[in-house]
Design an enzyme around this catalytic site. Structure first.
Site, short mmCIF file in Angstrom:
data_model
loop_
_atom_site.label_atom_id
_atom_site.label_comp_id
_atom_site.label_asym_id
_atom_site.label_seq_id
_atom_site.Cartn_x
_atom_site.Cartn_y
_atom_site.Cartn_z
N ASP A 24 0.79 -1.25 0.00
CA ASP A 24 0.00 0.00 0.00
C ASP A 24 0.82 1.30 0.00
O ASP A 24 0.45 2.27 0.70
CB ASP A 24 -0.97 0.01 1.20
CG ASP A 24 -1.93 -1.16 1.22
OD1 ASP A 24 -1.88 -1.98 0.28
OD2 ASP A 24 -2.72 -1.27 2.17
N GLU A 72 -4.61 -0.84 -1.28
CA GLU A 72 -5.92 -0.87 -0.62
C GLU A 72 -6.87 -0.02 -1.45
O GLU A 72 -6.64 1.18 -1.62
CB GLU A 72 -5.81 -0.34 0.81
CG GLU A 72 -7.15 -0.43 1.55
CD GLU A 72 -7.06 -0.07 3.03
OE1 GLU A 72 -5.93 0.04 3.56
OE2 GLU A 72 -8.12 0.09 3.64
N LYS A 129 -6.71 -4.80 -3.01
CA LYS A 129 -7.33 -5.48 -1.86
C LYS A 129 -8.33 -4.55 -1.16
O LYS A 129 -8.01 -3.40 -0.88
CB LYS A 129 -6.26 -5.97 -0.89
CG LYS A 129 -5.42 -4.88 -0.27
CD LYS A 129 -4.37 -5.49 0.65
CE LYS A 129 -3.54 -4.46 1.34
NZ LYS A 129 -4.23 -3.53 2.22
N LYS A 132 -7.69 -4.97 4.94
CA LYS A 132 -6.35 -4.63 5.45
C LYS A 132 -5.37 -5.74 5.09
O LYS A 132 -4.22 -5.48 4.71
CB LYS A 132 -6.39 -4.42 6.97
CG LYS A 132 -7.39 -3.36 7.43
CD LYS A 132 -7.16 -2.01 6.76
CE LYS A 132 -8.13 -0.96 7.27
NZ LYS A 132 -8.13 0.24 6.43
N VAL A 157 3.20 0.28 4.20
CA VAL A 157 2.45 0.96 5.26
C VAL A 157 1.04 0.39 5.40
O VAL A 157 0.51 -0.17 4.46
CB VAL A 157 2.36 2.47 4.97
CG1 VAL A 157 3.74 3.10 5.00
CG2 VAL A 157 1.66 2.78 3.64
N THR A 158 0.45 0.63 6.59
CA THR A 158 1.13 1.03 7.80
C THR A 158 1.53 -0.22 8.58
O THR A 158 0.86 -1.25 8.49
CB THR A 158 0.23 1.94 8.69
OG1 THR A 158 -0.94 1.22 9.06
CG2 THR A 158 -0.18 3.21 7.96
N CYS A 162 -2.09 -2.67 7.75
CA CYS A 162 -2.10 -3.57 6.60
C CYS A 162 -0.86 -4.47 6.53
O CYS A 162 -0.95 -5.60 6.06
CB CYS A 162 -2.27 -2.77 5.32
SG CYS A 162 -3.92 -2.05 5.21
N GLN A 202 8.56 -14.10 21.26
CA GLN A 202 8.28 -15.52 21.48
C GLN A 202 8.90 -16.39 20.38
O GLN A 202 8.27 -17.30 19.86
CB GLN A 202 6.78 -15.77 21.56
CG GLN A 202 6.08 -14.93 22.64
CD GLN A 202 4.58 -15.15 22.65
OE1 GLN A 202 4.11 -16.18 23.11
NE2 GLN A 202 3.86 -14.17 22.12
C1 C5J Z 1 -3.05 0.55 5.58
C2 C5J Z 1 -4.76 1.80 6.74
N1 C5J Z 1 -2.57 0.35 4.38
N2 C5J Z 1 -3.98 2.11 7.77
N3 C5J Z 1 -4.30 1.11 5.68
O1 C5J Z 1 -2.41 0.27 6.59
O2 C5J Z 1 -5.93 2.13 6.75
#
Ligand code: C5J
Length: 222
Positions: A24, A72, A129, A132, A157-158, A162, A202
């Site tokens: 994204d 996205e 997509k 997320k 990101v972020t 996502c 972990q």
């Molecule tokens: C992504 C969002 N790409 N934060 N989207 O992380 O809405």
């Protein structure tokens, strides 16, 4: 097997099964007037990682390894946008509304595009997509199988939304996942730090993390 000096322990990999997944890196998340900014976020944080993401992409391309890009976005008729997603938050403009860069997060609109510096090359896989995670309602899983990819390096990101969602989905499906620490960003520095810590906690419960230089050196030495 080759190796990247990752945390929490070295990431061993077979170059034949490696792919880069860039999540994204779209204008809507990086530029003023887009979706990220409409939610009140400081998008300059995303702009700062662009040169590092570019370096990572170019390293994979130079090594002849696949680069997959995700975006996205939603259909123009909003049929893949649940009201629960559209109505969430308190943005100045909502998904599907007309904004300064066209309709927010709608496929084909200028603001939805991947940043020019990071634009996919002809032939590279681009996954649109609606969620997320990159597996939900997309051909992402089929494309990974077609490529024979088993080990995935992530950027984009972020970090905690996502990127982490897709890494968790991939981890559950049996992929080994490594996140390039300096090629991902959040609007919230504390969320980025927490996501990195969660991923490698972990004994790599979700995956590994390493710097872009460590990843590229590992690939170059392979
Ligand atoms: C992504 C969002 N790409 N934060 N989207 O992380 O809405």
């Amino acid at each position: 097997m080759a190796e990247i000096p990752a945390a929490p322990f070295p990431f061993t990999f077979d170059p034949k099964s490696m792919a880069l997944v860039v999540i994204d890196m779209q204008r809507d998340f990086a530029e003023p007037g887009g979706f990220g900014a409409s939610l009140g976020n400081d998008v300059s944080r995303v702009q700062k990682i662009v040169p590092t993401v570019k370096k990572l992409i170019e390293g994979f391309r130079a090594a002849g390894l696949p680069v997959i890009h995700t975006m996205e976005c939603h259909r123009p008729d909003l049929s893949d946008l649940p009201p629960a997603k559209r109505d969430r938050g308190n943005p100045t403009i909502r998904i599907g509304d007309e904004g300064p860069m066209g309709r927010v997060l709608i496929a084909g609109e200028p603001g939805t595009a991947i940043l020019e510096e990071l634009a996919p090359l002809p032939g590279e896989i681009v996954i649109e997509k609606p969620g997320k995670g990159a597996f939900y309602a997309t051909p992402f899983g089929d494309e990974l199988k077609r490529l024979g990819a088993q080990q995935l390096v992530f950027a984009g990101v972020t970090t905690e939304v996502c990127v982490q969602t897709t890494m968790r989905e991939a981890n559950d499906r049996g992929y080994e996942c490594l996140l390039a620490e300096d090629a991902t960003e959040s609007y919230f520095p504390e969320f980025k730090a927490a996501a990195l810590a969660m991923i490698r906690a972990q004994g790599a419960i979700v995956g590994w993390t390493a710097t872009t230089d460590e990843v590229l050196q590992g690939i170059a030495d392979a």
